[in-house]
Design a protein around this motif. Structure first.
Motif, PDB file in Angstrom:
ATOM      1  N   UNK A 212      -5.649  42.678   3.525  1.00  0.00           N
ATOM      2  CA  UNK A 212      -5.246  43.949   2.926  1.00  0.00           C
ATOM      3  C   UNK A 212      -3.797  43.858   2.437  1.00  0.00           C
ATOM      4  N   UNK A 213      -2.946  43.233   3.267  1.00  0.00           N
ATOM      5  CA  UNK A 213      -1.525  43.086   2.909  1.00  0.00           C
ATOM      6  C   UNK A 213      -1.395  42.204   1.665  1.00  0.00           C
ATOM      7  N   UNK A 214      -2.137  41.095   1.627  1.00  0.00           N
ATOM      8  CA  UNK A 214      -2.055  40.211   0.457  1.00  0.00           C
ATOM      9  C   UNK A 214      -2.643  40.892  -0.780  1.00  0.00           C
ATOM     10  N   UNK A 215      -3.635  41.770  -0.579  1.00  0.00           N
ATOM     11  CA  UNK A 215      -4.205  42.514  -1.705  1.00  0.00           C
ATOM     12  C   UNK A 215      -3.166  43.466  -2.291  1.00  0.00           C
ATOM     13  N   UNK A 216      -2.355  44.049  -1.412  1.00  0.00           N
ATOM     14  CA  UNK A 216      -1.299  44.945  -1.902  1.00  0.00           C
ATOM     15  C   UNK A 216      -0.260  44.154  -2.695  1.00  0.00           C
ATOM     16  N   UNK A 217       0.034  42.928  -2.211  1.00  0.00           N
ATOM     17  CA  UNK A 217       1.044  42.100  -2.899  1.00  0.00           C
ATOM     18  C   UNK A 217       0.534  41.553  -4.222  1.00  0.00           C
ATOM     19  N   UNK A 218      -0.768  41.248  -4.277  1.00  0.00           N
ATOM     20  CA  UNK A 218      -1.309  40.601  -5.476  1.00  0.00           C
ATOM     21  C   UNK A 218      -2.022  41.545  -6.411  1.00  0.00           C
ATOM     22  N   UNK A 219      -2.332  42.746  -5.938  1.00  0.00           N
ATOM     23  CA  UNK A 219      -3.167  43.650  -6.731  1.00  0.00           C
ATOM     24  C   UNK A 219      -2.396  44.675  -7.539  1.00  0.00           C
ATOM     25  N   UNK A 220      -1.071  44.617  -7.501  1.00  0.00           N
ATOM     26  CA  UNK A 220      -0.276  45.517  -8.337  1.00  0.00           C
ATOM     27  C   UNK A 220       0.277  46.733  -7.603  1.00  0.00           C
TER      28      UNK A 220
END
Ligand code: NAP
Length: 355
Positions: A212-220
């Protein structure tokens, strides 16, 4: 490390999870029989990656269903096991009801598991996946440490049901485990206390908060900037290695702070941009503390103003000497963990290029 093999089956709880996946992998690779518990045996999204992995490895995977909230649930899977890896525990930061969603499964679940252990004479070793969250609550707690660094002697005393409930759940679960372990002499407890775990997962659809954290960093979602937050990070494969070394090395004792690198969200973002270029919406800067304070709670329920006040712009320092010296863990580079995790997320379409 020598391939660790046990003549008895080995129990891994929460086997469908991110951290557990690599523990199961390493155990099967060494030819062990693994009793793997999952909550729902019909959940193919979670179980088929485990089955496919096992098909290509020499060990044997046996699946069992078990729920932390049900006393006695782990009994069948525990039959004849000498070693137990207890990883199952919810890792989510934003929850509706912290008592129901975090504390009960973490604390009651640990108690239920260890009560079951007392009924199985075969069990000699329990490795509990605790967390750095049981070592410290807020970055500002570093000021209260004796040596200016977090180590195994530190306990989180600043989290509560209302403030950082995930950290509180891990602290209370580990304290419960030590209390039960110290009341008996037939099995030994060792805890592995990882910082934020990164790196590729056995299941590309892993649901751990790490993703979830990496999705926030990579998802905009963080394109405007990351919070000025320092954290510890560690590769998931190194965490698995620490668990296994602790189980097979009879001299391993106590807690092991398992953190590869003192890092920050900005450093993670910088690596992502260096590795994957500007086609993805990775953040470029940190947000001023007042912006995080004002907008953080709107962006993420876990980013409360109290959290921001006690964590943003405070340093993080962790001492991993005990894990290195006693468990022989050699930590992978942060670049490798971050690159391989993001590549997996891009390949599985979890992260897409900017339009
Ligand atoms: P994860 O992928 O979400 O794994 C959590 C596991 O716990 C899942 O298998 C989940 O089963 C299981 N679980 C949750 N509630 C349960 C219940 N009521 N009964 C039975 N099983 C239940 O997260 P993870 O990152 O691998 O976390 C694994 C462990 O590592 C946790 O103890 C966590 O606190 C610890 N840890 C993680 C990190 C990190 O950065 N990832 C850092 C430090 C410590 P389902 O699949 O059915 O939900």
């Amino acid at each position: 490390m020598q391939m660790p093999q046990s003549p008895s089956p080995i129990l891994v709880t929460g086997a469908s999870g991110y951290v557990a996946g690599w523990i199961v992998h390493e155990l099967l690779k060494a030819g062990n029989t693994v009793h793997a518990t999952v909550r729902n045996l019909d959940d193919e999204t979670k179980i088929s990656p485990l089955r496919s992995m096992a098909e290509n490895l020499p060990g044997e995977l046996r699946l069992f269903s078990a729920d932390l909230l049900q006393p006695g649930s782990f009994g069948e899977a525990m039959q004849n096991c000498k070693i137990i890896f207890h990883t199952a525990s919810p890792f989510r930061l934003a929850v509706e009801d912290p008592q129901r969603d975090l504390i009960a499964p973490a604390v009651d679940g640990t108690r239920h598991l260890l009560e079951e252990v007392s009924k199985h004479e075969s069990v000699k070793t329990v490795i509990l996946t605790s967390s750095c969250a049981a070592i410290y609550g807020d970055n500002q707690d570093l000021q209260n440490t004796e040596k200016g660094v977090f180590d195994e002697s530190c306990w989180n005393t600043s989290s509560s049901l209302g403030h950082q409930p995930y950290s509180y759940s891990k602290t209370m679960a580990e304290r419960t485990a030590w209390e039960i372990a110290k009341s008996q002499a037939s099995w030994r407890l060792v805890t592995i206390n990882p910082s934020l775990v990164l790196g590729p997962a056995i299941n590309p659809h892993a649901t751990s908060e790490s993703f979830h954290i990496m999705e926030q960093l990579g998802g905009g979602q963080m394109q405007a900037g990351v919070p000025d937050l320092e954290i510890g990070i560690v590769d998931v494969r190194d965490v698995a290695q620490a668990h296994i070394a602790a189980a097979f090395n009879q001299n391993a004792q106590g807690r092991y702070l398992t953190s590869g690198h003192d890092f920050s969200f900005l450093k993670v973002a910088n690596i992502l941009r260096a590795e994957f270029g500007d086609s993805y919406p990775f953040p470029r800067r940190t947000l001023p503390k007042w912006v995080a304070w004002l907008f953080g709670p709107l962006f993420d329920r876990a980013l409360t103003r109290d959290y921001i006040r006690k964590n943003i712009s405070y340093p993080f320092r962790a001492d991993n000497t005990k894990a290195v010296n006693e468990l022989g863990v050699s930590f992978r580079s942060a670049q490798e963990s971050i690159r391989e995790m993001m590549q997996q997320m891009i390949d599985s379409q979890r992260i897409k290029k900017s339009p």
